[in-house]
Design a protein around this motif. Structure first.
Motif, PDB file in Angstrom:
ATOM      1  N   PHE A  19      -6.720  -1.118   6.695  1.00 31.64           N
ATOM      2  CA  PHE A  19      -7.425  -1.169   7.983  1.00 31.64           C
ATOM      3  C   PHE A  19      -8.580  -2.170   7.937  1.00 31.64           C
ATOM      4  O   PHE A  19      -8.929  -2.795   8.945  1.00 31.64           O
ATOM      5  CB  PHE A  19      -7.948   0.228   8.374  1.00 31.64           C
ATOM      6  N   GLY A  20      -9.174  -2.348   6.771  1.00 35.34           N
ATOM      7  CA  GLY A  20     -10.266  -3.312   6.634  1.00 35.34           C
ATOM      8  C   GLY A  20      -9.788  -4.738   6.690  1.00 35.34           C
ATOM      9  O   GLY A  20     -10.550  -5.651   7.044  1.00 35.34           O
ATOM     10  N   ILE A  21      -8.514  -4.988   6.338  1.00 35.45           N
ATOM     11  CA  ILE A  21      -7.964  -6.346   6.369  1.00 35.45           C
ATOM     12  C   ILE A  21      -7.498  -6.705   7.772  1.00 35.45           C
ATOM     13  O   ILE A  21      -7.894  -7.732   8.340  1.00 35.45           O
ATOM     14  CB  ILE A  21      -6.807  -6.476   5.358  1.00 35.45           C
ATOM     15  N   ASP A  22      -6.623  -5.849   8.342  1.00 36.02           N
ATOM     16  CA  ASP A  22      -6.105  -6.141   9.685  1.00 36.02           C
ATOM     17  C   ASP A  22      -5.580  -4.839  10.296  1.00 36.02           C
ATOM     18  O   ASP A  22      -4.627  -4.238   9.773  1.00 36.02           O
ATOM     19  CB  ASP A  22      -4.987  -7.183   9.626  1.00 36.02           C
ATOM     20  N   VAL A  23      -6.195  -4.425  11.394  1.00 35.75           N
ATOM     21  CA  VAL A  23      -5.839  -3.160  12.029  1.00 35.75           C
ATOM     22  C   VAL A  23      -4.423  -3.208  12.594  1.00 35.75           C
ATOM     23  O   VAL A  23      -3.634  -2.262  12.432  1.00 35.75           O
ATOM     24  CB  VAL A  23      -6.852  -2.809  13.146  1.00 35.75           C
ATOM     25  N   ASN A  24      -4.056  -4.303  13.253  1.00 32.07           N
ATOM     26  CA  ASN A  24      -2.734  -4.412  13.900  1.00 32.07           C
ATOM     27  C   ASN A  24      -1.609  -4.326  12.874  1.00 32.07           C
ATOM     28  O   ASN A  24      -0.618  -3.616  13.060  1.00 32.07           O
ATOM     29  CB  ASN A  24      -2.636  -5.713  14.691  1.00 32.07           C
ATOM     30  N   LEU A  25      -1.775  -5.098  11.779  1.00 32.38           N
ATOM     31  CA  LEU A  25      -0.739  -5.071  10.741  1.00 32.38           C
ATOM     32  C   LEU A  25      -0.640  -3.685  10.078  1.00 32.38           C
ATOM     33  O   LEU A  25       0.438  -3.251   9.689  1.00 32.38           O
ATOM     34  CB  LEU A  25      -1.035  -6.131   9.674  1.00 32.38           C
ATOM     35  N   THR A  26      -1.777  -3.026   9.974  1.00 32.98           N
ATOM     36  CA  THR A  26      -1.760  -1.688   9.380  1.00 32.98           C
ATOM     37  C   THR A  26      -0.948  -0.732  10.232  1.00 32.98           C
ATOM     38  O   THR A  26      -0.133   0.048   9.713  1.00 32.98           O
ATOM     39  CB  THR A  26      -3.196  -1.155   9.228  1.00 32.98           C
ATOM     40  N   PHE A  27      -1.144  -0.765  11.553  1.00 34.59           N
ATOM     41  CA  PHE A  27      -0.364   0.100  12.436  1.00 34.59           C
ATOM     42  C   PHE A  27       1.128  -0.241  12.385  1.00 34.59           C
ATOM     43  O   PHE A  27       1.985   0.647  12.453  1.00 34.59           O
ATOM     44  CB  PHE A  27      -0.876   0.002  13.877  1.00 34.59           C
ATOM     45  N   ILE A  28       1.432  -1.551  12.251  1.00 32.94           N
ATOM     46  CA  ILE A  28       2.847  -1.953  12.139  1.00 32.94           C
ATOM     47  C   ILE A  28       3.466  -1.388  10.863  1.00 32.94           C
ATOM     48  O   ILE A  28       4.596  -0.894  10.859  1.00 32.94           O
ATOM     49  CB  ILE A  28       2.951  -3.504  12.162  1.00 32.94           C
ATOM     50  N   SER A  29       2.678  -1.446   9.765  1.00 22.32           N
ATOM     51  CA  SER A  29       3.205  -0.909   8.492  1.00 22.32           C
ATOM     52  C   SER A  29       3.368   0.602   8.535  1.00 22.32           C
ATOM     53  O   SER A  29       4.147   1.173   7.775  1.00 22.32           O
ATOM     54  CB  SER A  29       2.267  -1.303   7.351  1.00 22.32           C
ATOM     55  N   LEU A  30       2.603   1.250   9.423  1.00 24.38           N
ATOM     56  CA  LEU A  30       2.698   2.704   9.551  1.00 24.38           C
ATOM     57  C   LEU A  30       3.895   3.162  10.377  1.00 24.38           C
ATOM     58  O   LEU A  30       4.219   4.351  10.379  1.00 24.38           O
ATOM     59  CB  LEU A  30       1.419   3.257  10.201  1.00 24.38           C
ATOM     60  N   ILE A  31       4.539   2.233  11.094  1.00 30.99           N
ATOM     61  CA  ILE A  31       5.624   2.613  12.000  1.00 30.99           C
ATOM     62  C   ILE A  31       6.731   3.370  11.271  1.00 30.99           C
ATOM     63  O   ILE A  31       7.247   4.376  11.748  1.00 30.99           O
ATOM     64  CB  ILE A  31       6.198   1.360  12.709  1.00 30.99           C
ATOM     65  N   THR A  32       7.088   2.912  10.078  1.00 36.12           N
ATOM     66  CA  THR A  32       8.242   3.512   9.374  1.00 36.12           C
ATOM     67  C   THR A  32       7.869   4.747   8.539  1.00 36.12           C
ATOM     68  O   THR A  32       8.741   5.531   8.180  1.00 36.12           O
ATOM     69  CB  THR A  32       8.901   2.474   8.444  1.00 36.12           C
ATOM     70  N   ILE A  33       6.564   4.913   8.210  1.00 41.02           N
ATOM     71  CA  ILE A  33       6.147   6.013   7.328  1.00 41.02           C
ATOM     72  C   ILE A  33       6.504   7.380   7.900  1.00 41.02           C
ATOM     73  O   ILE A  33       7.040   8.244   7.179  1.00 41.02           O
ATOM     74  CB  ILE A  33       4.641   5.917   7.011  1.00 41.02           C
ATOM     75  N   PRO A  34       6.223   7.659   9.194  1.00 41.63           N
ATOM     76  CA  PRO A  34       6.613   8.972   9.728  1.00 41.63           C
ATOM     77  C   PRO A  34       8.102   9.260   9.590  1.00 41.63           C
ATOM     78  O   PRO A  34       8.500  10.403   9.339  1.00 41.63           O
ATOM     79  CB  PRO A  34       6.197   8.890  11.197  1.00 41.63           C
ATOM     80  N   PHE A  35       8.919   8.201   9.751  1.00 39.61           N
ATOM     81  CA  PHE A  35      10.368   8.393   9.617  1.00 39.61           C
ATOM     82  C   PHE A  35      10.745   8.782   8.185  1.00 39.61           C
ATOM     83  O   PHE A  35      11.679   9.550   7.962  1.00 39.61           O
ATOM     84  CB  PHE A  35      11.113   7.121  10.029  1.00 39.61           C
ATOM     85  N   VAL A  36       9.977   8.219   7.211  1.00 40.35           N
ATOM     86  CA  VAL A  36      10.228   8.581   5.805  1.00 40.35           C
ATOM     87  C   VAL A  36      10.031  10.083   5.595  1.00 40.35           C
ATOM     88  O   VAL A  36      10.858  10.765   4.983  1.00 40.35           O
ATOM     89  CB  VAL A  36       9.302   7.773   4.866  1.00 40.35           C
ATOM     90  N   PHE A  37       8.914  10.619   6.129  1.00 41.82           N
ATOM     91  CA  PHE A  37       8.623  12.039   5.950  1.00 41.82           C
ATOM     92  C   PHE A  37       9.558  12.930   6.772  1.00 41.82           C
ATOM     93  O   PHE A  37       9.902  14.029   6.351  1.00 41.82           O
ATOM     94  CB  PHE A  37       7.160  12.311   6.309  1.00 41.82           C
ATOM     95  N   VAL A  38       9.999  12.440   7.934  1.00 40.36           N
ATOM     96  CA  VAL A  38      10.973  13.205   8.733  1.00 40.36           C
ATOM     97  C   VAL A  38      12.288  13.334   7.972  1.00 40.36           C
ATOM     98  O   VAL A  38      12.894  14.412   7.904  1.00 40.36           O
ATOM     99  CB  VAL A  38      11.196  12.543  10.103  1.00 40.36           C
TER     100      VAL A  38
END
Length: 458
Positions: A19-38
């Motif tokens: 989040f300190g580097i780039d907020v937008n890219l961080t949210f993009i990288s988070l897109i797939t994480i919930p699917f991993v846990f699902v």
């Protein structure tokens, strides 16, 4: 558990830096994480019953294997190796099939985790390269971001593995907790008292007992045993002999009547204090896979070597123990496999005598010894019985005749009770058993002849 928390903290710290580097890219990288846990959630739901089946079948496999190893001689005698081998293969195949189901399920779900993590990295480079071209993000920041994402892959995968291990552990724990949480059949009453020093008087009053509801094994049992008396219990197989004596230390609870020791109802005293006063030598001897000395001292681990040797001598075990190179430090093997049946029983008798119980129960305890050894044990037990109430289940004539009284059971009821001579005169069940198993037929003709001759003096 520490590894799980470590992985979660690592994931949180990585996203903090992202989040300190780039907020937008961080949210993009988070897109797939919930699917991993699902996906891992559905994987856990699917694999949990499979892991339960694996644990259950693994237990069955071990039981089958142990049964065949312990009963190897029986299998060989009946040349039943092909049948047992087929049976083992069937049980082993059910275990294998359950494991294969787990492997297939893991093979389906596990690649999805890698695919989603790879997809997140691809999205990162796609959007990140666009920002680099538009000079809104430096190339160095994108590479640093990519490096952090790579560091994220390992803890996410580790959490996924831990979820699978958790499912396996819970499947095993379920079986353990079923045993731990199971309620004991015999428990102390809330207000149970300690059984004090006793004389050894045992009374059965209108006792009825059953294993299966409405199918009594013992019915309306009534008798009184005075301190120091020896009672022989005789009866056909299934007449309730063992059930009767196992009620004294409360291995089972009666459904009707009362059992008292020195006027203390056994249900009103603690199990520990009751069983400390009762010594039992079972028909099926169990020895631990340790030394002879430790087996004898099992009930009293702090017993001195002198006491152990004394009780071994009383049980006629000292002589054969000293014939071993290691003496009392000889290892007996699993269930005492290195000893003969008679040797195991004499060690079991010594183990019981070391506790110095006031009530002694011998369940056919001389069944595996020869006549000479049985006679020697009998002499030792005669001395020990002077201050003990003793119950003996045996088919040995010498033991029966030496008893103060004999209880004859038939179909769960006391049919006869008295001394050897008294029961012979009754010409009932005991007389029949004595005639067919012990005495010459002429011995029983005497009472009949006397009766027929008008009461001639003996």
């Amino acid at each position: 558990m520490n590894s799980l928390f470590g992985s979660i903290i690592q994931i949180i710290l990585i996203y903090y830096y992202l989040f300190g580097i780039d907020v937008n890219l961080t949210f993009i990288s988070l897109i797939t994480i919930p699917f991993v846990f699902v996906i891992n959630y559905f994987f856990m739901k699917k694999i949990h019953p499979i892991n339960s089946a694996i644990r259950e079948r693994y237990g069955r496999l071990n039981a089958t294997l142990q049964q065949n190893i312990v009963g190897m001689s029986v299998v060989r005698i009946f040349t039943n190796e092909p049948f047992e081998l087929k049976n083992f293969e069937e049980v082993n195949n059910t275990f294998l099939n359950a494991n294969m189901e787990e492997v297939k399920l893991r093979a389906i779900f596990r690649p999805f985790t890698g695919f989603l993590l790879g997809l997140g990295t691809a999205l990162l480079y796609w959007f990140g390269s666009g920002e680099v071209i538009r000079n809104t993000l430096s190339l160095g920041s994108l590479l640093l971001f990519s490096q952090y994402i790579s560091m994220l892959t390992l803890p996410v995968r580790f959490v996924s593995i831990l979820i699978n291990l958790y499912s396996r552990a819970m499947a095993g724990a379920k079986r353990v907790f079923e045993i731990i949480d199971s309620k004991a059949e015999i428990e102390d009453k809330p207000d149970a008292i300690q059984l004090p020093t006793i004389r050894g008087e045992v009374r059965f009053s209108d006792v009825t007992f059953e294993y299966i509801k409405d199918r009594p094994v013992l019915k309306d049992i009534n008798f009184l045993v005075k301190p120091g008396e020896t009672i022989a219990i005789l009866g056909a197989t299934g007449s309730g002999k063992s059930s009767l004596i196992y009620l004294i230390p409360r291995f089972y609870d009666i459904i009707k009547g009362t059992i008292t020791i020195d006027d203390y109802p056994i249900k009103d005293v603690t199990l520990k204090s009751l069983r400390n006063k009762v010594g039992i030598v079972l028909q099926d001897i169990f020895l631990f896979s340790t030394t002879i000395k430790e087996n004898i001292a099992f009930g009293q681990p702090d017993a001195t070597t002198e006491k152990i040797i004394n009780v071994a001598k009383l049980a006629q075990a000292h002589e054969f123990i000293m014939s071993f190179p290691e003496g009392y430090d000889t290892l007996v093997g699993e269930r005492g496999v290195t000893l003969s049946g008679g040797q195991r029983q004499r060690i079991a008798i010594a183990r019981t005598l070391l506790r110095d119980p006031r009530i002694l129960i011998l369940d056919d305890s001389t069944s595996f010894v020869d006549t000479k050894t049985e006679h020697e044990i009998q002499k030792a037990l005669d001395e020990l019985r002077k201050d003990r109430t003793t119950f003996v289940i045996t088919q040995r004539l010498s033991t029966i005749k030496n008893a103060d009284r004999i209880i004859v059971l038939d179909n769960g009821k006391i049919e006869e009770i008295g001394t050897h001579k008294e029961l012979l005169k009754l010409r009932g069940i005991y007389s029949q058993i004595y005639a067919t198993q012990f005495a010459p037929k002429e011995e029983l003709l005497v009472p009949g002849e006397q009766k027929n001759s008008g009461g001639r003096k003996e």
